[in-house]
Design a protein around this motif. Structure first.
Motif, short mmCIF file in Angstrom:
data_model
loop_
_atom_site.label_atom_id
_atom_site.label_comp_id
_atom_site.label_asym_id
_atom_site.label_seq_id
_atom_site.Cartn_x
_atom_site.Cartn_y
_atom_site.Cartn_z
N GLU A 1 82.49 46.28 44.47
CA GLU A 1 81.15 45.74 44.76
C GLU A 1 80.77 44.64 43.78
N LEU A 2 81.29 44.76 42.53
CA LEU A 2 80.93 43.79 41.50
C LEU A 2 81.50 42.42 41.81
N TRP A 3 82.73 42.42 42.37
CA TRP A 3 83.42 41.15 42.61
C TRP A 3 82.95 40.53 43.93
N THR A 4 81.75 40.08 43.93
CA THR A 4 81.17 39.45 45.12
C THR A 4 80.96 37.97 44.84
N ALA A 5 80.59 37.25 45.88
CA ALA A 5 80.41 35.80 45.73
C ALA A 5 79.37 35.47 44.67
N SER A 6 78.30 36.28 44.61
CA SER A 6 77.21 35.99 43.66
C SER A 6 77.62 36.25 42.22
N ASN A 7 78.52 37.22 42.03
CA ASN A 7 78.93 37.58 40.67
C ASN A 7 80.21 36.89 40.23
N TYR A 8 80.90 36.25 41.15
CA TYR A 8 82.24 35.70 40.89
C TYR A 8 82.25 34.81 39.64
N TYR A 9 81.35 33.83 39.60
CA TYR A 9 81.38 32.86 38.51
C TYR A 9 80.96 33.49 37.18
N TYR A 10 80.07 34.47 37.22
CA TYR A 10 79.67 35.14 35.98
C TYR A 10 80.86 35.90 35.37
N ILE A 11 81.62 36.57 36.22
CA ILE A 11 82.77 37.34 35.73
C ILE A 11 83.84 36.40 35.19
N ILE A 12 84.08 35.30 35.89
CA ILE A 12 85.05 34.30 35.43
C ILE A 12 84.64 33.76 34.05
N ILE A 13 83.35 33.48 33.90
CA ILE A 13 82.84 32.98 32.62
C ILE A 13 83.05 34.02 31.52
N GLY A 14 82.77 35.29 31.85
CA GLY A 14 82.97 36.36 30.87
C GLY A 14 84.41 36.45 30.41
#
Length: 678
Positions: A253-266
């Motif tokens: 659920e975390l790996w969604t379009a809205s969270n994608y860039y935040y996770i990549i940045i992290g």
């Protein structure tokens, strides 16, 4: 443009840094990271955990495997009934009956009775049909018989096989009291009966797939807000399955379009921090490596290679993660650089991989311990037995560590995964590939290992053979310096093999003008008497430049050329300097000074001391213990006062140890004995 050219080395490092970070993040599996770490058999160390949303409890792989196996084994097969074969048999039966008894010399009642019995036998045989030979394909108590487009469930035992027809005929005749006609009946049915029931594989497979497709991958649900596990509660059994289900659901659920860039940045920030630590370490503690872009590229290439291989294995099957021979990384870096750098890079690489591997704590712990063992045990790789012994120790540590974790999780040594132990053994065998890998790296990156140094130390090599022919005195001097330097290096923990090779080649530049050096003069004629002190000093100093050119022409490694370049540092050709001062006139000190650089490592410093001591020892006429003691102190203390060791990572304590070694060796060379009283 001038400024850009001067900073090109730094710009290259920036580019390498960003490319490495980008590639590593790209290799990472595309999924979020669960914010809690947990392991079977260990207490829950966080606050009480409540379900953040509704989710289903997933079945384990073993549970799903068992369920599939149970459905497959219990699935009834489908058989098809061939009516055309039956019709052909009945048609043939009518013809055979007409000639079998109707023309025989029997009364009509008996003929009708025999015909009726034969018809009853044929009907009983083809009620369900006769099975074709299907080997072991037919199993289970029941099957479905498809007859006239209708499937009927029938016991498997109700079918008759071709070899059972005789027994059926015999039993019917016995019941009817017609055993006297057994031979005639067997003759009748021998060519008549034909199998008409076969396995319908396509229909059986289709129904099996339908049954398997109905398997539920979950068992029960957990409602939002329900307590999953309390603080301090041991993670085991049902709790473990619920936590694993929550982790899988959370990450998907975390790996969604809205969270994608935040996770990549992290991910990018964390990987960038790790690689930044590597750059800072190199700049502060290994400046000579930091300045060499080839060596920096080599280090980053190996990190990327290990990350790439590990992530590919995890994407294929994360159970195989321990088959990746990560200990090759510190082994290679220790071979080309040093143990401290090898261990530091290994730890940073393991930290990066900790983001993507399952059971990250176990993985990081085991890999760091194995990396330390690799650094401590692997030495002198040019000795083949050493690598096999070290790989055996590495594999043993893997197995011991795995068994310890298994005991913690299970409470005993039952149910050991022998497959995982096999992975550790395979890991060890792959690690042996490091020898050809080192050779490949030497050719690609222009580096040098102890194996290459061993080859260079062969005095029958082309260059050393040429030295012994053109300048035999210099060759003998180089051998003596090599023995002194090697003994000193062993005493202070330096690279003895590197020092020995550097000593053998340090004076190859003297081949250009061998007679201008005293060790090669076999007559009383000295060519220096015919030229000025300044010209003599230039010829003496030029043997360093000539040596570097000759070494490059013969493709000697840079690590060996460093000894040629620095073995005189910036010292003076003192004899000709003094001679020029005696003649008078203006004396430029730089005309009598070696160009340098100063020795910049423990090994190059040892060679400078050994070279000076051995060369000067030839001037000793009647050496005694006291004379040698004072002589060695005078030579090396003079070098210290001239600041020749400012850039070398060598201590005064180590210099004193080296002096002691030199004194012992020179005493042995001059065969000094204790003088006994008469």
């Amino acid at each position: 443009m001038d400024n850009l050219y001067k900073k090109q080395s730094l710009i290259y490092k920036y580019i390498l840094y960003f490319i490495a970070v980008g590639f590593i993040v790209f290799f990472f599996p595309k999924g979020g990271k669960f914010k809690y770490e947990f392991q079977k058999g260990k207490p829950w160390q966080y606050e009480n955990l409540y379900a953040p949303f509704d989710f289903s409890i997933k079945k384990s792989d073993n549970e799903l495997l068992e369920e599939r196996k149970r459905i497959t084994e219990g699935q009834n097969k489908y058989l098809k009934y061939n009516q055309e074969t039956v019709d052909a048999v009945y048609e043939k039966f009518e013809d055979r009956i007409a000639g079998q008894w109707l023309e025989a010399n029997l009364n009509n009642n008996l003929k009708r009775r025999l015909t009726k019995t034969a018809t009853e036998i044929l009907d009983s045989i083809y009620t369900n049909g006769i099975l074709e030979n299907m080997g072991k394909k037919l199993s289970g108590r029941y099957v479905f018989l498809v007859k006239k487009n209708e499937a009927k469930k029938i016991r498997t035992s109700n079918f008759i096989k071709l070899n059972e027809v005789d027994n059926l005929v015999k039993s019917v005749l016995a019941r009817k009291g017609l055993l006297n006609f057994q031979e005639e009946y067997e003759e009748l049915f021998f060519d008549l009966i034909a199998p008409n029931v076969s396995l319908d594989e396509s229909l059986s497979k289709k129904t099996l797939q339908e049954a398997l497709s109905k398997i539920s991958y979950t068992r029960g649900t957990v409602d939002e807000g329900k307590l999953i596990i309390a603080k301090g509660e041991v993670v085991e059994a049902e709790n473990l399955k619920i936590l694993e289900s929550l982790k899988a659901e959370y990450e998907s659920e975390l790996w969604t379009a809205s969270n994608y860039y935040y996770i990549i940045i992290g991910y990018t920030v964390l990987v960038a921090l790790v690689l930044l630590m590597l750059f800072l370490f190199l700049k502060k503690y290994r400046p000579e490596v930091y300045r060499n872009n080839t060596k920096v590229t080599f280090i980053f290439f190996n990190i990327l290679l290990m990350v790439f291989i590990t992530t590919m294995v995890i994407k294929y099957n994360d159970a195989l993660v321990f088959v990746v021979p990560l200990c090759i990384l510190p082994l290679i870096l220790k071979t080309f650089f040093d143990a401290r750098l090898g261990l530091f890079v290994h730890v940073l690489t393991v930290l990066i991989l900790g983001f993507v591997v399952p059971n990250s704590f176990e993985y990081i712990f085991l890999q760091i311990i194995v990396g330390i063992v690799t650094i401590l045990t692997v030495s002198e790789l040019y000795k083949r037995a050493n690598l096999f012994v070290s790989v055996g120790q590495i594999t043993l540590i893997y197995i011991i560590g795995y068994l310890a974790f298994h005991t913690i999780h299970e409470g005993n040594l039952n149910n050991i995964a022998w497959f995982t132990l096999g992975l550790f053994l395979l890991n060890g065998m792959i690690t042996l590939f490091v020898q050809p890998l080192i050779y490949i790296y030497e050719k690609v990156f222009g580096l040098v290992s102890d194996v290459s140094l061993l080859e260079l130390s062969d005095t029958n090599s082309k260059l050393l053979k040429e030295l012994s022919n053109k300048a035999p005195g210099t060759f003998h001097h180089s051998l003596q310096v090599a023995n002194l330097a090697e003994a000193a290096a062993n005493n202070v923990g330096a690279n003895a093999m590197l020092v020995r090779v550097g000593a053998l080649y340090h004076d190859i530049g003297k081949m250009k003008n061998p007679t201008f050096f005293t060790e090669n003069q076999i007559t009383n004629v000295n060519p220096h008497d015919e030229i000025s002190p300044k010209e003599s000093a230039r010829i003496i100093v030029d043997h360093v430049i000539n040596g570097i050119e000759l070494a490059r022409k013969n493709k000697l490694p840079d690590r060996v050329i460093d000894f040629i370049r620095s073995h005189h540092g910036t010292s003076l050709v003192y004899y000709f300097y003094q001679k020029q001062k005696e003649i008078g006139g203006e004396v430029n000190k730089e005309d009598f000074q070696y160009p340098g650089p100063l020795p910049f490592s423990k090994e190059t410093a040892i060679l400078m001391m050994a070279d000076a001591v051995e060369a000067a020892s030839k001037s000793l006429k009647d050496p005694t213990f006291l004379i040698i003691d004072e002589f060695v102190d005078k030579i090396i203390d003079g070098q210290i006062k001239a600041n020749q060791f400012l850039n070398a990572d060598i201590t005064f304590k180590e210099i004193e140890s080296i002096k002691k070694i030199f004194k012992q060796k020179l005493t042995n060379i001059y065969h000094l004995r204790v003088e006994y009283p008469e």
